[in-house]
Design a protein around this motif. Structure first.
Motif, mmCIF file in Angstrom:
data_model
loop_
_atom_site.group_PDB
_atom_site.id
_atom_site.type_symbol
_atom_site.label_atom_id
_atom_site.label_comp_id
_atom_site.label_asym_id
_atom_site.label_seq_id
_atom_site.Cartn_x
_atom_site.Cartn_y
_atom_site.Cartn_z
ATOM 1 N N SER A 1 -2.994 -9.798 16.006
ATOM 2 C CA SER A 1 -3.871 -9.706 14.837
ATOM 3 C C SER A 1 -3.750 -8.338 14.174
ATOM 4 N N GLY A 2 -3.707 -7.281 14.972
ATOM 5 C CA GLY A 2 -3.544 -5.942 14.423
ATOM 6 C C GLY A 2 -2.239 -5.781 13.671
ATOM 7 N N ALA A 3 -1.160 -6.378 14.197
ATOM 8 C CA ALA A 3 0.139 -6.293 13.530
ATOM 9 C C ALA A 3 0.112 -6.998 12.180
ATOM 10 N N LEU A 4 -0.444 -8.202 12.139
ATOM 11 C CA LEU A 4 -0.470 -8.974 10.900
ATOM 12 C C LEU A 4 -1.428 -8.368 9.875
ATOM 13 N N SER A 5 -2.591 -7.923 10.334
ATOM 14 C CA SER A 5 -3.556 -7.360 9.388
ATOM 15 C C SER A 5 -3.043 -6.067 8.776
ATOM 16 N N THR A 6 -2.366 -5.241 9.552
ATOM 17 C CA THR A 6 -1.809 -4.001 9.006
ATOM 18 C C THR A 6 -0.689 -4.288 8.028
ATOM 19 N N ALA A 7 0.133 -5.291 8.337
ATOM 20 C CA ALA A 7 1.249 -5.639 7.453
ATOM 21 C C ALA A 7 0.750 -6.010 6.062
ATOM 22 N N TYR A 8 -0.245 -6.903 5.994
ATOM 23 C CA TYR A 8 -0.709 -7.309 4.664
ATOM 24 C C TYR A 8 -1.546 -6.215 4.010
ATOM 25 N N LEU A 9 -2.290 -5.440 4.825
ATOM 26 C CA LEU A 9 -3.167 -4.409 4.274
ATOM 27 C C LEU A 9 -2.369 -3.335 3.542
ATOM 28 N N ILE A 10 -1.286 -2.890 4.135
ATOM 29 C CA ILE A 10 -0.467 -1.858 3.501
ATOM 30 C C ILE A 10 0.056 -2.356 2.154
ATOM 31 N N GLN A 11 0.552 -3.598 2.115
ATOM 32 C CA GLN A 11 1.096 -4.130 0.873
ATOM 33 C C GLN A 11 0.007 -4.309 -0.177
ATOM 34 N N ALA A 12 -1.161 -4.816 0.243
ATOM 35 C CA ALA A 12 -2.255 -5.008 -0.707
ATOM 36 C C ALA A 12 -2.717 -3.674 -1.283
ATOM 37 N N GLN A 13 -2.818 -2.657 -0.443
ATOM 38 C CA GLN A 13 -3.218 -1.340 -0.926
ATOM 39 C C GLN A 13 -2.193 -0.782 -1.914
ATOM 40 N N ALA A 14 -0.914 -0.956 -1.587
ATOM 41 C CA ALA A 14 0.135 -0.419 -2.458
ATOM 42 C C ALA A 14 0.093 -1.063 -3.838
ATOM 43 N N VAL A 15 -0.043 -2.389 -3.878
ATOM 44 C CA VAL A 15 -0.074 -3.083 -5.160
ATOM 45 C C VAL A 15 -1.345 -2.735 -5.928
ATOM 46 N N PHE A 16 -2.464 -2.638 -5.237
ATOM 47 C CA PHE A 16 -3.726 -2.271 -5.880
ATOM 48 C C PHE A 16 -3.613 -0.918 -6.572
ATOM 49 N N VAL A 17 -3.022 0.058 -5.895
ATOM 50 C CA VAL A 17 -2.861 1.390 -6.481
ATOM 51 C C VAL A 17 -1.917 1.336 -7.672
ATOM 52 N N ARG A 18 -0.822 0.574 -7.552
ATOM 53 C CA ARG A 18 0.128 0.481 -8.651
ATOM 54 C C ARG A 18 -0.493 -0.128 -9.906
ATOM 55 N N LEU A 19 -1.369 -1.095 -9.723
ATOM 56 C CA LEU A 19 -1.986 -1.762 -10.864
ATOM 57 C C LEU A 19 -3.088 -0.930 -11.513
ATOM 58 N N THR A 20 -3.391 0.224 -10.935
ATOM 59 C CA THR A 20 -4.416 1.116 -11.478
ATOM 60 C C THR A 20 -3.761 2.243 -12.270
ATOM 61 N N PRO A 21 -4.118 2.451 -13.527
ATOM 62 C CA PRO A 21 -3.542 3.555 -14.311
ATOM 63 C C PRO A 21 -3.758 4.893 -13.611
ATOM 64 N N ASP A 22 -2.787 5.776 -13.742
ATOM 65 C CA ASP A 22 -2.822 7.055 -13.028
ATOM 66 C C ASP A 22 -4.097 7.840 -13.307
ATOM 67 N N ALA A 23 -4.559 7.823 -14.551
ATOM 68 C CA ALA A 23 -5.734 8.614 -14.915
ATOM 69 C C ALA A 23 -7.014 8.098 -14.267
ATOM 70 N N GLN A 24 -6.984 6.873 -13.713
ATOM 71 C CA GLN A 24 -8.175 6.279 -13.102
ATOM 72 C C GLN A 24 -8.068 6.158 -11.586
#
Length: 405
Positions: A308-331
């Motif tokens: 569970s830890g392996a799978l949750s970390t795998a998706y969490l890292i990707q979700a965080q990365a995409v979330f940050v990318r979709l946010t404009p730098d100034a925000q």
């Protein structure tokens, strides 16, 4: 990634201060319990190393958008060094100790928001996800070593000395960041006539109004369901008729799985597929915990918790990365601050509810319910994320620049 000097500086500074923080948590627990003899006081002070981050992320995360992010991190480190040095003074009252600790944790939230907002500029394209994976692997390893090493170190030195060492790590971190991270201007954006606290409120509105980021944030926050087992390790081991060694093995299962999951996901899954698999992997992460309903024994539980830890970390890292990318730098500072604050809050709520369920239904049933609840939320959030991508709202997440696809 490690060819980039700025990433080496950010990574090294984070590990140095993280090791000091974990040592300080152990030292504070020993110091407070030794002075009061109260488990309640010790638990309350330990909780203060986490809880103020909820307020700090919402109320102060916007500072990372109003000032140069390198300077925000450096100043936060230096102020924390001074405050922790004051905490190390012998004879300091517990109330003053707690007050100083609250400010330290508030500043930690500001530092984290600035670092998260700066990292995409340091690691463009697919390197960003790899950088998050490396940070996850090394931070988990440092936490495990620091907790164990902190206990051993406190045999040789007093808790006050350990706090002084933590203060020194902040100074080292500030120097590394100042020398190793390049100068960047203040992020662009709208006029900053409103208060920094208003930035946090506005960030919440922006996330709620944006379907892809809203779905991703739900996926990030639902990982709180998957950390419940770690909090229930002691009663779970007792339920199995095991002792303290089993508690340690169960608590180590999730971070050990996290290291493996972060490495394998970014090593084996093509970059263009990772974003599409976020929802699927999030659902699968709850299945091993749900299987604890059959009470698989100590070894089986360790393997299931690690998976569970392996799978949750795998998706969490990707979700965080995409979330940050979709946010404009100034925000990014204020938005990431709100997201981090919510993650702390949901983890606290999930652990609390997990404890209540364990008291009423038993720890194995509580772990199984946490896993099943995570799967339900992951299914709904994953479908919302898929719909947002198909409608084009999350198209930036699949662009070559965003995901190297």
């Amino acid at each position: 990634m490690f060819r980039r000097g700025e990433f080496r500086a950010l990574w090294g500074a984070e590990l140095i201060s993280l090791a000091g923080d974990q040592l300080a948590r152990v030292a504070l627990a020993v110091l407070v319990y030794g002075r009061t003899g109260s488990a309640g006081w010790a638990a309350a002070v330990y909780a203060l190393t986490f809880l103020p981050a909820m307020l700090g992320g919402v109320l102060l995360g916007g500072l990372a958008d109003r000032h140069r992010r390198r300077e925000v991190m450096v100043v936060a480190d230096l102020v924390r060094a001074v405050l922790v040095a004051l905490m190390a003074l012998p004879g300091l009252s517990l109330w003053l100790l707690c007050a100083l600790l609250v400010v330290v944790v508030l500043l930690s939230a500001v530092h984290s928001a600035a670092q998260a907002a700066l990292l995409p500029a340091v690691l463009p394209d697919d390197l960003f996800e790899r950088g998050l994976a490396v940070r996850q692997i090394t931070s988990q390893a440092v936490q495990l070593v620091a907790f164990a090493g902190g206990g051993l170190l406190l045999v040789a030195v007093t808790p006050n000395v350990a706090l002084a060492l933590d203060a020194a790590t902040f100074v080292v971190s500030a120097v590394v960041l100042r020398l190793g991270v390049g100068h960047r201007p203040v992020p662009g954006g709208e006029e900053r006539s409103r208060s920094v606290a208003h930035d946090g409120v506005e960030a919440i509105r922006e996330i709620l109004a944006d379907p892809p980021r809203r779905a991703l944030l739900c996926l990030v926050w639902l990982v709180s369901c998957y950390v419940v087992p770690e909090a229930l390790a002691a009663p779970y081991a007792a339920h199995l008729g095991q002792g303290s060694l089993a508690v340690g093995l169960l608590m180590a299962a999730d971070p050990a799985g996290s290291v493996v999951g972060a490495f394998l996901f970014h090593r084996l899954v093509p970059a263009g597929q990772r974003t599409r698999l976020i929802g699927v992997v999030a659902v699968l992460a709850g299945l091993p915990l749900a299987l604890c309903l059959v009470e698989p024994g100590l070894v089986g539980s360790i393997l299931l918790w690690g998976l569970s830890g392996a799978l949750s970390t795998a998706y969490l890292i990707q979700a965080q990365a995409v979330f940050v990318r979709l946010t404009p730098d100034a925000q990014r500072g204020r938005v990431v601050g709100v997201a981090a604050a919510g993650l702390v809050a949901t983890q606290g709520a999930a652990v609390f509810l997990g404890g209540l369920l364990a008291d009423r239904l038993g720890p194995a049933m509580a772990v199984a319910i946490a896993g099943a609840a995570g799967m339900v939320v992951a299914t709904a959030s994953g479908l919302a994320w898929r719909a947002a991508r198909r409608s084009g709202d999350g198209a930036a997440a699949d662009s070559p620049a965003a995901d190297a696809s």
